[in-house]
Design a protein around this motif. Sequence first.
Motif, PDB file in Angstrom:
ATOM      1  N   SER A  47     -14.620 -25.820  -0.554  1.00  0.00           N
ATOM      2  CA  SER A  47     -15.181 -24.490  -0.782  1.00  0.00           C
ATOM      3  C   SER A  47     -14.147 -23.407  -0.483  1.00  0.00           C
ATOM      4  N   VAL A  48     -14.356 -22.279  -1.132  1.00  0.00           N
ATOM      5  CA  VAL A  48     -13.483 -21.115  -0.923  1.00  0.00           C
ATOM      6  C   VAL A  48     -14.352 -19.865  -0.924  1.00  0.00           C
ATOM      7  N   GLU A  49     -13.968 -18.938  -0.078  1.00  0.00           N
ATOM      8  CA  GLU A  49     -14.692 -17.662   0.022  1.00  0.00           C
ATOM      9  C   GLU A  49     -13.676 -16.532   0.030  1.00  0.00           C
ATOM     10  N   LYS A  50     -13.997 -15.459  -0.678  1.00  0.00           N
ATOM     11  CA  LYS A  50     -13.151 -14.267  -0.711  1.00  0.00           C
ATOM     12  C   LYS A  50     -13.749 -13.238   0.242  1.00  0.00           C
ATOM     13  N   VAL A  51     -12.908 -12.713   1.143  1.00  0.00           N
ATOM     14  CA  VAL A  51     -13.320 -11.669   2.074  1.00  0.00           C
ATOM     15  C   VAL A  51     -12.453 -10.451   1.806  1.00  0.00           C
ATOM     16  N   TRP A  52     -13.099  -9.299   1.762  1.00  0.00           N
ATOM     17  CA  TRP A  52     -12.381  -8.051   1.497  1.00  0.00           C
ATOM     18  C   TRP A  52     -12.292  -7.233   2.779  1.00  0.00           C
ATOM     19  N   ASN A  53     -11.102  -6.818   3.118  1.00  0.00           N
ATOM     20  CA  ASN A  53     -10.860  -5.949   4.265  1.00  0.00           C
ATOM     21  C   ASN A  53     -10.292  -4.647   3.701  1.00  0.00           C
ATOM     22  N   ASP A  54     -11.209  -3.814   3.167  1.00  0.00           N
ATOM     23  CA  ASP A  54     -10.787  -2.573   2.501  1.00  0.00           C
ATOM     24  C   ASP A  54     -11.796  -1.441   2.713  1.00  0.00           C
ATOM     25  N   GLU A  55     -12.439  -1.468   3.891  1.00  0.00           N
ATOM     26  CA  GLU A  55     -13.435  -0.441   4.244  1.00  0.00           C
ATOM     27  C   GLU A  55     -14.503  -0.312   3.150  1.00  0.00           C
ATOM     28  N   ASP A  56     -15.046  -1.474   2.747  1.00  0.00           N
ATOM     29  CA  ASP A  56     -16.105  -1.537   1.741  1.00  0.00           C
ATOM     30  C   ASP A  56     -15.696  -0.833   0.442  1.00  0.00           C
ATOM     31  N   ILE A  98     -10.685   0.648  -5.612  1.00  0.00           N
ATOM     32  CA  ILE A  98      -9.685  -0.081  -6.397  1.00  0.00           C
ATOM     33  C   ILE A  98      -9.880  -1.605  -6.355  1.00  0.00           C
ATOM     34  N   ARG A  99     -10.893  -2.050  -5.672  1.00  0.00           N
ATOM     35  CA  ARG A  99     -11.158  -3.500  -5.612  1.00  0.00           C
ATOM     36  C   ARG A  99     -11.492  -3.994  -7.019  1.00  0.00           C
ATOM     37  N   PRO A 100     -10.897  -5.118  -7.435  1.00  0.00           N
ATOM     38  CA  PRO A 100     -11.226  -5.641  -8.763  1.00  0.00           C
ATOM     39  C   PRO A 100     -12.639  -6.218  -8.790  1.00  0.00           C
ATOM     40  N   GLU A 101     -13.199  -6.337  -9.992  1.00  0.00           N
ATOM     41  CA  GLU A 101     -14.545  -6.886 -10.147  1.00  0.00           C
ATOM     42  C   GLU A 101     -14.567  -8.392  -9.970  1.00  0.00           C
ATOM     43  N   LYS A 153      -5.276 -27.436  -1.350  1.00  0.00           N
ATOM     44  CA  LYS A 153      -5.044 -26.055  -0.904  1.00  0.00           C
ATOM     45  C   LYS A 153      -5.650 -25.129  -1.955  1.00  0.00           C
ATOM     46  N   VAL A 154      -5.794 -23.861  -1.613  1.00  0.00           N
ATOM     47  CA  VAL A 154      -6.213 -22.873  -2.605  1.00  0.00           C
ATOM     48  C   VAL A 154      -5.206 -21.735  -2.638  1.00  0.00           C
ATOM     49  N   VAL A 155      -5.057 -21.145  -3.805  1.00  0.00           N
ATOM     50  CA  VAL A 155      -4.202 -19.968  -3.964  1.00  0.00           C
ATOM     51  C   VAL A 155      -4.963 -18.947  -4.796  1.00  0.00           C
ATOM     52  N   GLU A 156      -4.684 -17.693  -4.512  1.00  0.00           N
ATOM     53  CA  GLU A 156      -5.247 -16.619  -5.319  1.00  0.00           C
ATOM     54  C   GLU A 156      -4.247 -16.306  -6.417  1.00  0.00           C
ATOM     55  N   ASN A 157      -4.736 -16.244  -7.629  1.00  0.00           N
ATOM     56  CA  ASN A 157      -3.885 -15.914  -8.771  1.00  0.00           C
ATOM     57  C   ASN A 157      -3.872 -14.398  -8.959  1.00  0.00           C
ATOM     58  N   ASP A 158      -2.716 -13.828  -9.144  1.00  0.00           N
ATOM     59  CA  ASP A 158      -2.595 -12.391  -9.414  1.00  0.00           C
ATOM     60  C   ASP A 158      -3.301 -11.542  -8.357  1.00  0.00           C
ATOM     61  N   VAL A 159      -2.761 -11.536  -7.149  1.00  0.00           N
ATOM     62  CA  VAL A 159      -3.314 -10.735  -6.052  1.00  0.00           C
ATOM     63  C   VAL A 159      -3.345  -9.270  -6.496  1.00  0.00           C
ATOM     64  N   PRO A 160      -4.483  -8.599  -6.300  1.00  0.00           N
ATOM     65  CA  PRO A 160      -4.581  -7.203  -6.731  1.00  0.00           C
ATOM     66  C   PRO A 160      -3.493  -6.337  -6.079  1.00  0.00           C
ATOM     67  N   GLU A 161      -2.954  -5.408  -6.871  1.00  0.00           N
ATOM     68  CA  GLU A 161      -1.918  -4.501  -6.383  1.00  0.00           C
ATOM     69  C   GLU A 161      -2.448  -3.704  -5.194  1.00  0.00           C
ATOM     70  N   THR A 162      -1.645  -3.482  -4.234  1.00  0.00           N
ATOM     71  CA  THR A 162      -1.901  -2.781  -2.959  1.00  0.00           C
ATOM     72  C   THR A 162      -2.710  -3.617  -1.968  1.00  0.00           C
ATOM     73  N   TYR A 163      -3.027  -4.864  -2.317  1.00  0.00           N
ATOM     74  CA  TYR A 163      -3.721  -5.751  -1.387  1.00  0.00           C
ATOM     75  C   TYR A 163      -2.754  -6.820  -0.890  1.00  0.00           C
ATOM     76  N   THR A 179      -6.543  -7.683   2.241  1.00  0.00           N
ATOM     77  CA  THR A 179      -6.529  -6.482   3.051  1.00  0.00           C
ATOM     78  C   THR A 179      -5.826  -5.362   2.303  1.00  0.00           C
ATOM     79  N   HIS A 180      -6.453  -4.185   2.326  1.00  0.00           N
ATOM     80  CA  HIS A 180      -5.894  -2.989   1.689  1.00  0.00           C
ATOM     81  C   HIS A 180      -5.943  -1.851   2.713  1.00  0.00           C
ATOM     82  N   GLU A 181      -4.817  -1.220   2.930  1.00  0.00           N
ATOM     83  CA  GLU A 181      -4.776  -0.041   3.817  1.00  0.00           C
ATOM     84  C   GLU A 181      -5.414   1.111   3.045  1.00  0.00           C
ATOM     85  N   VAL A 182      -6.560   1.568   3.528  1.00  0.00           N
ATOM     86  CA  VAL A 182      -7.266   2.648   2.809  1.00  0.00           C
ATOM     87  C   VAL A 182      -6.501   3.950   2.946  1.00  0.00           C
ATOM     88  N   TYR A 183      -6.660   4.810   1.959  1.00  0.00           N
ATOM     89  CA  TYR A 183      -5.997   6.119   1.960  1.00  0.00           C
ATOM     90  C   TYR A 183      -6.724   7.017   2.929  1.00  0.00           C
TER      91      TYR A 183
END
Length: 189
Positions: free
Chosen positions: A97-106, A111-114, A157-167, A184-188
């Motif tokens: 199993s794999v889970e995606k967690v976003w650390n970008d202040e919700d 700019i989080r991708p869909e 193992k798992v890898v993310e393909n095409d990590v979103p820019e600024t993450y 993780t994305h440093e919020v503005y």
Amino acid sequence: LVTKKWEDNNNQDGIRPTSVSISLKANDVVIRTVDVTNATNWVISFENLPVYENGKEIDYTVVENNVPETYKSEVTGSVEDGFVITNTHEVEKTSVSVEKVWNDEDNQDGIRPEKVSVSLMNGDTVVETAELSETNSWKYTFTNLDKKANGVDIDYKVVENDVPETYESVVSGDKINGFVITNTHEVYK
């Protein structure tokens, strides 16, 4: 003639024995027992067998002794056509199993991708690719995977393909407990 066949995906799980004991029976009485191995191409021949005993035709059969625990054994054929003993083993399967967690202040900056694409890897080889999104709660389980290759556990193992820019993407976890990919994305400010 007795031919031993293996249906175990070429010993994928590494549990096939190096020899098997086969008994020849005449009218349900064991008259010979031999070991069959890969050295004989898993074939043995019983020769010069009498056809009759006390004026009646002898009924010859073969049986495999001590069938390996996770194998099913089936005998087909006859003394005239040759016997075939087939051992079948269902190769071990697993899931990852794999889970995606976003650390970008919700998604504060919007700019989080869909969706993101993740690949399950066996070394440098892509086994399967999945799409994670809100639709599947950013989770996926790769199923019906071979657990072993050449008798050794596969190190998925798992890898993310095409990590979103600024993450920044970090993978943690393992194949047993599941992987977590944290972006993780440093919020503005």
